[in-house]
Write an enzyme that holds these catalytic residues in place. Structure first.
Site, mmCIF file in Angstrom:
data_model
loop_
_atom_site.group_PDB
_atom_site.id
_atom_site.type_symbol
_atom_site.label_atom_id
_atom_site.label_comp_id
_atom_site.label_asym_id
_atom_site.label_seq_id
_atom_site.Cartn_x
_atom_site.Cartn_y
_atom_site.Cartn_z
ATOM 1 C CE1 TYR A 63 91.616 51.305 20.363
ATOM 2 C CE2 TYR A 63 90.351 49.413 19.593
ATOM 3 C CZ TYR A 63 91.113 50.546 19.322
ATOM 4 O OH TYR A 63 91.382 50.904 18.034
ATOM 5 C CD GLU A 96 86.434 57.945 47.719
ATOM 6 O OE1 GLU A 96 86.404 56.716 47.765
ATOM 7 O OE2 GLU A 96 85.809 58.613 46.888
ATOM 8 C CG HIS A 110 85.263 52.100 46.629
ATOM 9 N ND1 HIS A 110 86.102 52.591 47.599
ATOM 10 C CD2 HIS A 110 84.711 53.178 46.050
ATOM 11 C CE1 HIS A 110 86.028 53.916 47.609
ATOM 12 N NE2 HIS A 110 85.180 54.289 46.672
ATOM 13 C CG HIS A 141 81.816 55.712 43.740
ATOM 14 N ND1 HIS A 141 81.274 56.456 44.742
ATOM 15 C CD2 HIS A 141 83.123 55.568 44.047
ATOM 16 C CE1 HIS A 141 82.218 56.762 45.624
ATOM 17 N NE2 HIS A 141 83.364 56.235 45.218
#
Ligand code: ZN
Length: 215
Positions: free
Chosen positions: A120, A74, A160, A95
């Site tokens: 926030y 990745e 994902h 994840h």
């Protein structure tokens, strides 16, 4: 320029924080930091709470391996954020459960997967577009993020999980935690009538805290 040793230590601390917060289920996720022209990245298959500061992968911005073990597949996601902005000093991809769950829902708006549910979220994350699904490590998805015209410091990868960036490693981790919290609220209130911040409220916070938010 951040010192390599300092960046490596910051990644070790960040990895522990992410695992302690329950954001790295099954040792998933990868984190990186910029040190001068180099990018330090957690190696493939590494547990984020047991990173060795001397055993990190070192890449160049073009993806060339300088030293250390093979990076996670990745890694293009990380490079995309560094190439987008010289201000980016760290990238966190996990994840985490609620953000992954939120990535299954339709995007709130094209500029942000999630609405401005709390101040926030706007201040620490800002708009985070939902990036269409691609298999992990997909080069085209990384290119899409790199060339995306919209301003953002974080994205949600469909089906994902989140990718966040920061001017420091701590800031990138804080953004990950905040995005997880906003996702949790979105999941808890899905299907219910909720008040989100108004466009003016979100704009005013974004302006005050220098975070990206289009209205
Ligand atoms: Zn991933």
């Amino acid at each position: 320029m951040t010192d390599t040793h300092e960046a490596a230590q910051a990644l070790v601390t960040a990895g522990k924080r992410l695992v302690d917060a329950g954001l790295s289920p099954g040792s998933s996720g990868n984190i990186s930091a910029r040190a001068g022209d180099d990018i330090l990245l957690s190696p493939t298959g590494s547990a984020l709470d047991r990173l060795d500061p001397d055993g990190l992968t070192v890449l160049r911005l073009d993806g060339a391996l300088i030293k250390g073990p093979r990076p996670s597949k990745e890694y293009p996601l990380h490079l995309a954020f560094y190439r987008r902005s010289t201000q980016t000093a760290a990238v966190v991809h996990v994840h985490s459960p609620y953000a992954a769950a939120a990535s299954l829902l339709p995007a709130w708006r094209p500029h942000s997967a999630l609405p401005p549910l709390t101040p926030y979220f706007v201040m620490r994350v800002g708009q985070a577009p939902l990036i269409p699904y691609a298999a992990p490590g997909d080069a085209d998805q990384a290119r899409l993020i790199e060339r995306h015209e919209m301003a953002f410091r974080a994205v949600l990868l469909q089906n994902h999980g989140p990718v966040t960036s920061g001017r420091t490693v701590e800031e990138a981790v804080d953004a990950t935690i905040e995005l997880e919290e906003a996702s949790r609220l979105a999941i808890l209130t899905a299907g219910q009538r909720v008040n989100v911040l108004t466009a003016e409220q979100a704009r005013s916070l974004a302006e005050q805290y220098g975070s990206p938010w289009e209205v």
